[in-house]
Motif scaffolding. Structure first.
Motif, mmCIF file in Angstrom:
data_model
loop_
_atom_site.group_PDB
_atom_site.id
_atom_site.type_symbol
_atom_site.label_atom_id
_atom_site.label_comp_id
_atom_site.label_asym_id
_atom_site.label_seq_id
_atom_site.Cartn_x
_atom_site.Cartn_y
_atom_site.Cartn_z
ATOM 1 N N TRP A 46 -67.735 23.019 -81.911
ATOM 2 C CA TRP A 46 -67.551 21.623 -82.306
ATOM 3 C C TRP A 46 -68.385 20.719 -81.411
ATOM 4 C CZ3 TRP A 46 -64.929 19.932 -86.524
ATOM 5 C CH2 TRP A 46 -64.068 20.835 -87.158
ATOM 6 N N LEU A 47 -68.931 19.649 -82.015
ATOM 7 C CA LEU A 47 -69.735 18.673 -81.281
ATOM 8 C C LEU A 47 -69.248 17.270 -81.620
ATOM 9 C CD1 LEU A 47 -72.194 17.719 -79.615
ATOM 10 C CD2 LEU A 47 -73.584 17.985 -81.687
ATOM 11 N N GLN A 48 -68.932 16.484 -80.590
ATOM 12 C CA GLN A 48 -68.450 15.115 -80.788
ATOM 13 C C GLN A 48 -69.650 14.171 -80.863
ATOM 14 O OE1 GLN A 48 -65.148 14.658 -81.084
ATOM 15 N NE2 GLN A 48 -65.368 12.491 -81.618
ATOM 16 N N LEU A 49 -69.799 13.510 -82.006
ATOM 17 C CA LEU A 49 -70.934 12.608 -82.210
ATOM 18 C C LEU A 49 -70.591 11.149 -81.947
ATOM 19 C CD1 LEU A 49 -72.498 14.095 -85.476
ATOM 20 C CD2 LEU A 49 -73.272 14.413 -83.123
ATOM 21 N N ARG A 50 -69.337 10.786 -82.157
ATOM 22 C CA ARG A 50 -68.921 9.388 -81.978
ATOM 23 C C ARG A 50 -67.452 9.354 -81.583
ATOM 24 N NH1 ARG A 50 -69.674 7.374 -87.053
ATOM 25 N NH2 ARG A 50 -67.466 7.563 -87.561
ATOM 26 N N GLY A 51 -67.117 8.395 -80.723
ATOM 27 C CA GLY A 51 -65.726 8.253 -80.337
ATOM 28 C C GLY A 51 -65.213 9.468 -79.583
ATOM 29 N N SER A 52 -63.977 9.843 -79.863
ATOM 30 C CA SER A 52 -63.359 10.988 -79.189
ATOM 31 C C SER A 52 -62.454 11.742 -80.151
ATOM 32 C CB SER A 52 -62.555 10.532 -77.968
ATOM 33 O OG SER A 52 -61.464 9.708 -78.367
ATOM 34 N N SER A 53 -62.078 12.949 -79.758
ATOM 35 C CA SER A 53 -61.174 13.787 -80.544
ATOM 36 C C SER A 53 -60.304 14.600 -79.597
ATOM 37 C CB SER A 53 -61.955 14.748 -81.455
ATOM 38 O OG SER A 53 -62.687 14.057 -82.445
ATOM 39 N N TRP A 54 -59.147 15.003 -80.105
ATOM 40 C CA TRP A 54 -58.294 15.957 -79.400
ATOM 41 C C TRP A 54 -58.441 17.317 -80.058
ATOM 42 C CZ3 TRP A 54 -56.099 15.523 -74.846
ATOM 43 C CH2 TRP A 54 -55.791 14.252 -74.346
ATOM 44 N N VAL A 55 -58.499 18.352 -79.254
ATOM 45 C CA VAL A 55 -58.615 19.714 -79.769
ATOM 46 C C VAL A 55 -57.500 20.552 -79.151
ATOM 47 C CG1 VAL A 55 -60.104 21.720 -80.072
ATOM 48 C CG2 VAL A 55 -61.122 19.436 -79.895
ATOM 49 N N GLU A 56 -56.713 21.187 -79.996
ATOM 50 C CA GLU A 56 -55.659 22.088 -79.537
ATOM 51 C C GLU A 56 -55.966 23.496 -80.024
ATOM 52 O OE1 GLU A 56 -51.500 20.873 -79.572
ATOM 53 O OE2 GLU A 56 -52.158 18.970 -80.441
ATOM 54 N N ALA A 57 -55.906 24.457 -79.115
ATOM 55 C CA ALA A 57 -56.214 25.840 -79.446
ATOM 56 C C ALA A 57 -55.347 26.759 -78.597
ATOM 57 C CB ALA A 57 -57.699 26.138 -79.204
ATOM 58 N N LYS A 58 -55.529 28.044 -78.782
ATOM 59 C CA LYS A 58 -54.774 29.015 -77.989
ATOM 60 C C LYS A 58 -55.072 28.844 -76.505
ATOM 61 C CE LYS A 58 -53.700 33.961 -77.847
ATOM 62 N NZ LYS A 58 -53.990 35.285 -78.460
#
Length: 301
Positions: free
Chosen positions: A46-58
């Protein structure tokens, strides 16, 4: 065969039952509070292009900011939740796609995270758009794979330092070490036991600790402590949490142990660090201020 999945404006998607068995890759995107969970049978980037994101994984929970990328091994099943103004794009690759990369560039892709330059991000977006076209053939997969490999080029030297007689063994060991490191980053809110990392990497605790130290020049315990303190510093800068709450949210049992560890790492107290951050001053100014107060007090005595 390529597929496109897009979650926008609060839409939620899961790829578990949507990816065709014949698809070697899928282009994915999440924007404006959209969320997307990938299948557990594919390697994802995954690549963040704008703003921000939350990522939840193992491996834990991560915050992605503009220009940052993150990659996950199979079975991680990351869930990406874009922020209000966020835009995050990704690709999902099956075993055939990863074998193709090995044939093209004699290298692999590994779990981990890092940053891109603006140029690299623009190229990634263009290649992602090309690959997302309905009529894109298997040949269009090559540029994407090679670009993803270039984003991880700084990892190549580390692969060579891994124990193992064959190149494939070195890659296997490095992949497991990278996943263990990512697990520490995703769990910076608590103390991580060596046994957890060993189970995740499928190594003995002794082998994992020795290899981790040799590879990253830092023990898992030291990295965990540093990440927890860096998390605490971020909470002091960006939130109004009380210092005791910051300590608890960073995995410290009490304020005293937190205060000692924070001062030893940053050279200043948590309260002075917060004051310097509020005044847009570098942390060193808080340290200098504290030292000057000690000097003045010593002079008066």
């Amino acid at each position: 065969m390529r597929q496109l999945f897009w979650a926008d404006r609060g839409q939620s998607l899961s790829l578990d039952h949507r990816v065709d068995e014949g698809a070697v890759s899928a282009c994915m995107g999440a924007a404006r509070l959209g969320s997307l969970q990938t299948s557990g049978a594919a390697f994802t980037v995954w690549l963040q292009l704008r703003g921000s994101s939350w990522v939840e994984a193992k491996e834990g929970k991560f915050r992605l900011h503009r220009g940052e990328w993150i990659a996950f091994e199979k079975e991680s099943r990351p869930l990406v939740q874009a922020g209000r103004d966020g835009l995050c794009i990704g690709v999902s690759l099956n075993a055939e796609a990863l074998r193709t990369l090995g044939e093209l560039a004699d290298c692999g892709l590994y779990a981990g995270r890092g940053r891109t330059t603006r140029h690299e991000a623009r190229v990634a977006l263009r290649l992602w758009r090309d690959g997302a076209q309905p009529d894109s053939g298997t040949q269009s997969l090559r540029p994407i794979l090679l670009h993803l490999a270039s984003l991880q080029r700084e990892l190549l030297d580390s692969v060579q330092r891994c124990p193992g007689r064959s190149r494939s063994r070195k890659r296997q060991v490095f992949g497991r070490m990278q996943r263990a490191r990512l697990y520490l980053e995703g769990n910076s809110h608590r103390v991580v036991r060596i046994g957890e990392l060993a189970e995740l990497a499928n190594f003995s605790s002794w082998y994992l600790s020795k290899t981790f130290q040799s590879l990253y020049e830092e023990s898992p315990q030291a990295l965990s402590a540093r990440l927890r303190l860096e998390r605490a510093a971020q909470l002091l800068r960006d939130t109004d949490m009380m210092i005791g709450e910051v300590a608890s949210a960073s995995g410290f049992d009490n304020c005293c142990s937190f205060a000692r560890a924070f001062r030893a790492h940053f050279g200043t107290t948590a309260s002075r660090y917060r004051d310097a951050a509020a005044a847009n001053l570098p942390p060193e100014s808080a340290k200098s201020k504290g030292d000057s107060r000690k000097t003045s007090a010593a002079g008066r005595t």
